[in-house]
Design a protein around this motif. Structure first.
Motif, PDB file in Angstrom:
ATOM      1  N   PRO A  56     -28.387  14.765  -9.767  1.00 39.19           N
ATOM      2  CA  PRO A  56     -28.538  14.088 -11.042  1.00 39.19           C
ATOM      3  C   PRO A  56     -29.810  13.255 -11.146  1.00 39.19           C
ATOM      4  O   PRO A  56     -29.873  12.331 -11.954  1.00 39.19           O
ATOM      5  CB  PRO A  56     -27.310  13.181 -11.069  1.00 39.19           C
ATOM      6  CG  PRO A  56     -27.219  12.701  -9.643  1.00 39.19           C
ATOM      7  CD  PRO A  56     -27.630  13.917  -8.811  1.00 39.19           C
ATOM      8  N   ALA A  57     -30.824  13.572 -10.360  1.00 40.89           N
ATOM      9  CA  ALA A  57     -31.997  12.698 -10.276  1.00 40.89           C
ATOM     10  C   ALA A  57     -32.661  12.452 -11.632  1.00 40.89           C
ATOM     11  O   ALA A  57     -32.954  11.306 -11.986  1.00 40.89           O
ATOM     12  CB  ALA A  57     -33.010  13.272  -9.283  1.00 40.89           C
ATOM     13  N   VAL A  58     -32.916  13.500 -12.396  1.00 43.95           N
ATOM     14  CA  VAL A  58     -33.614  13.311 -13.678  1.00 43.95           C
ATOM     15  C   VAL A  58     -32.712  12.599 -14.679  1.00 43.95           C
ATOM     16  O   VAL A  58     -33.161  11.698 -15.396  1.00 43.95           O
ATOM     17  CB  VAL A  58     -34.133  14.655 -14.239  1.00 43.95           C
ATOM     18  CG1 VAL A  58     -34.844  14.445 -15.566  1.00 43.95           C
ATOM     19  CG2 VAL A  58     -35.076  15.319 -13.236  1.00 43.95           C
ATOM     20  N   VAL A  59     -31.441  12.969 -14.711  1.00 41.70           N
ATOM     21  CA  VAL A  59     -30.509  12.305 -15.631  1.00 41.70           C
ATOM     22  C   VAL A  59     -30.492  10.807 -15.338  1.00 41.70           C
ATOM     23  O   VAL A  59     -30.601   9.975 -16.249  1.00 41.70           O
ATOM     24  CB  VAL A  59     -29.095  12.915 -15.529  1.00 41.70           C
ATOM     25  CG1 VAL A  59     -28.088  12.098 -16.317  1.00 41.70           C
ATOM     26  CG2 VAL A  59     -29.104  14.360 -16.009  1.00 41.70           C
ATOM     27  N   LYS A  60     -30.381  10.437 -14.074  1.00 45.25           N
ATOM     28  CA  LYS A  60     -30.363   9.023 -13.717  1.00 45.25           C
ATOM     29  C   LYS A  60     -31.700   8.362 -14.024  1.00 45.25           C
ATOM     30  O   LYS A  60     -31.744   7.215 -14.477  1.00 45.25           O
ATOM     31  CB  LYS A  60     -29.996   8.853 -12.246  1.00 45.25           C
ATOM     32  CG  LYS A  60     -28.531   9.212 -11.993  1.00 45.25           C
ATOM     33  CD  LYS A  60     -28.120   8.900 -10.584  1.00 45.25           C
ATOM     34  CE  LYS A  60     -27.761   7.432 -10.530  1.00 45.25           C
ATOM     35  NZ  LYS A  60     -27.162   7.056  -9.244  1.00 45.25           N
ATOM     36  N   GLY A  61     -32.802   9.087 -13.812  1.00 43.53           N
ATOM     37  CA  GLY A  61     -34.118   8.537 -14.137  1.00 43.53           C
ATOM     38  C   GLY A  61     -34.261   8.249 -15.622  1.00 43.53           C
ATOM     39  O   GLY A  61     -34.809   7.210 -16.029  1.00 43.53           O
ATOM     40  N   VAL A  74     -30.689   7.601  -6.262  1.00 41.61           N
ATOM     41  CA  VAL A  74     -29.785   8.682  -5.888  1.00 41.61           C
ATOM     42  C   VAL A  74     -29.571   8.598  -4.382  1.00 41.61           C
ATOM     43  O   VAL A  74     -30.361   7.989  -3.667  1.00 41.61           O
ATOM     44  CB  VAL A  74     -30.338  10.075  -6.285  1.00 41.61           C
ATOM     45  CG1 VAL A  74     -30.382  10.230  -7.792  1.00 41.61           C
ATOM     46  CG2 VAL A  74     -31.714  10.315  -5.700  1.00 41.61           C
ATOM     47  N   ARG A  75     -28.500   9.211  -3.912  1.00 39.14           N
ATOM     48  CA  ARG A  75     -28.205   9.187  -2.473  1.00 39.14           C
ATOM     49  C   ARG A  75     -28.979  10.295  -1.755  1.00 39.14           C
ATOM     50  O   ARG A  75     -29.196  11.369  -2.306  1.00 39.14           O
ATOM     51  CB  ARG A  75     -26.717   9.369  -2.237  1.00 39.14           C
ATOM     52  CG  ARG A  75     -25.904   8.158  -2.692  1.00 39.14           C
ATOM     53  CD  ARG A  75     -24.460   8.401  -2.488  1.00 39.14           C
ATOM     54  NE  ARG A  75     -24.046   9.381  -3.496  1.00 39.14           N
ATOM     55  CZ  ARG A  75     -22.819   9.711  -3.773  1.00 39.14           C
ATOM     56  NH1 ARG A  75     -21.835   9.175  -3.102  1.00 39.14           N
ATOM     57  NH2 ARG A  75     -22.540  10.596  -4.696  1.00 39.14           N
ATOM     58  N   LEU A  76     -29.345   9.994  -0.512  1.00 42.80           N
ATOM     59  CA  LEU A  76     -29.966  11.008   0.334  1.00 42.80           C
ATOM     60  C   LEU A  76     -28.996  12.153   0.529  1.00 42.80           C
ATOM     61  O   LEU A  76     -27.792  11.935   0.555  1.00 42.80           O
ATOM     62  CB  LEU A  76     -30.351  10.400   1.676  1.00 42.80           C
ATOM     63  CG  LEU A  76     -31.501   9.393   1.628  1.00 42.80           C
ATOM     64  CD1 LEU A  76     -31.666   8.738   3.003  1.00 42.80           C
ATOM     65  CD2 LEU A  76     -32.787  10.046   1.203  1.00 42.80           C
ATOM     66  N   PRO A  77     -29.458  13.345   0.595  1.00 41.33           N
ATOM     67  CA  PRO A  77     -30.822  13.795   0.815  1.00 41.33           C
ATOM     68  C   PRO A  77     -31.640  13.945  -0.469  1.00 41.33           C
ATOM     69  O   PRO A  77     -32.773  14.409  -0.424  1.00 41.33           O
ATOM     70  CB  PRO A  77     -30.641  15.148   1.497  1.00 41.33           C
ATOM     71  CG  PRO A  77     -29.400  15.689   0.873  1.00 41.33           C
ATOM     72  CD  PRO A  77     -28.521  14.479   0.651  1.00 41.33           C
ATOM     73  N   LEU A  79     -33.926  12.854  -3.673  1.00 41.53           N
ATOM     74  CA  LEU A  79     -34.998  11.887  -3.911  1.00 41.53           C
ATOM     75  C   LEU A  79     -35.010  11.553  -5.395  1.00 41.53           C
ATOM     76  O   LEU A  79     -34.575  12.365  -6.222  1.00 41.53           O
ATOM     77  CB  LEU A  79     -36.351  12.479  -3.503  1.00 41.53           C
ATOM     78  CG  LEU A  79     -36.486  12.848  -2.023  1.00 41.53           C
ATOM     79  CD1 LEU A  79     -37.801  13.567  -1.786  1.00 41.53           C
ATOM     80  CD2 LEU A  79     -36.376  11.603  -1.157  1.00 41.53           C
ATOM     81  N   PRO A  80     -35.510  10.376  -5.757  1.00 43.23           N
ATOM     82  CA  PRO A  80     -35.593  10.042  -7.181  1.00 43.23           C
ATOM     83  C   PRO A  80     -36.438  11.064  -7.942  1.00 43.23           C
ATOM     84  O   PRO A  80     -37.323  11.714  -7.379  1.00 43.23           O
ATOM     85  CB  PRO A  80     -36.275   8.671  -7.191  1.00 43.23           C
ATOM     86  CG  PRO A  80     -36.022   8.108  -5.828  1.00 43.23           C
ATOM     87  CD  PRO A  80     -35.996   9.297  -4.909  1.00 43.23           C
ATOM     88  N   ALA A  81     -36.165  11.197  -9.217  1.00 39.46           N
ATOM     89  CA  ALA A  81     -36.913  12.126 -10.068  1.00 39.46           C
ATOM     90  C   ALA A  81     -38.364  11.686 -10.186  1.00 39.46           C
ATOM     91  O   ALA A  81     -38.674  10.492 -10.131  1.00 39.46           O
ATOM     92  CB  ALA A  81     -36.279  12.176 -11.456  1.00 39.46           C
TER      93      ALA A  81
END
Length: 96
Positions: A56-61, A74-77, A79-81
């Motif tokens: 969900p990186a982009v959604v959260k970004g 976001v949790r590993l593994p 990476l942030p968007a």
């Protein structure tokens, strides 16, 4: 998916444009295929941008950029968007 017989869906991208997804479903159920198609095409562009990088990186970004959540973490593994992916999704949202 509604056109293929689905009655609904669980959509992460609906967090970004909830009202538009509701409007799409209502238009489809009302038989307003033209409006449903128009909304569907716009929402498909949002979804494509939101999933250009792992969910969900982009959604959260995007939610963070909109001030709707406190951090884009976001949790590993994962990476942030990237800023580019977030900006592209924000642009797609603005064009709805």
């Amino acid at each position: 998916m509604l056109a293929l017989g689905a009655s609904g869906a669980v959509l992460a991208s609906a967090h970004l444009a909830t009202e538009r997804f509701v409007e799409l479903a209502a238009a489809w159920r009302a038989g307003d295929v033209g409006r449903a198609r128009e909304l569907g095409h716009g929402l498909a562009r949002v979804s494509a941008a939101a999933f250009a990088e792992p969910n969900p990186a982009v959604v959260k970004g995007v939610l963070h950029a909109q001030g709707r959540i406190p951090a884009p973490d976001v949790r590993l593994p994962l990476l942030p968007a990237s800023g580019r992916a977030v900006d592209a999704t924000l642009e797609a949202l603005a064009s709805l």
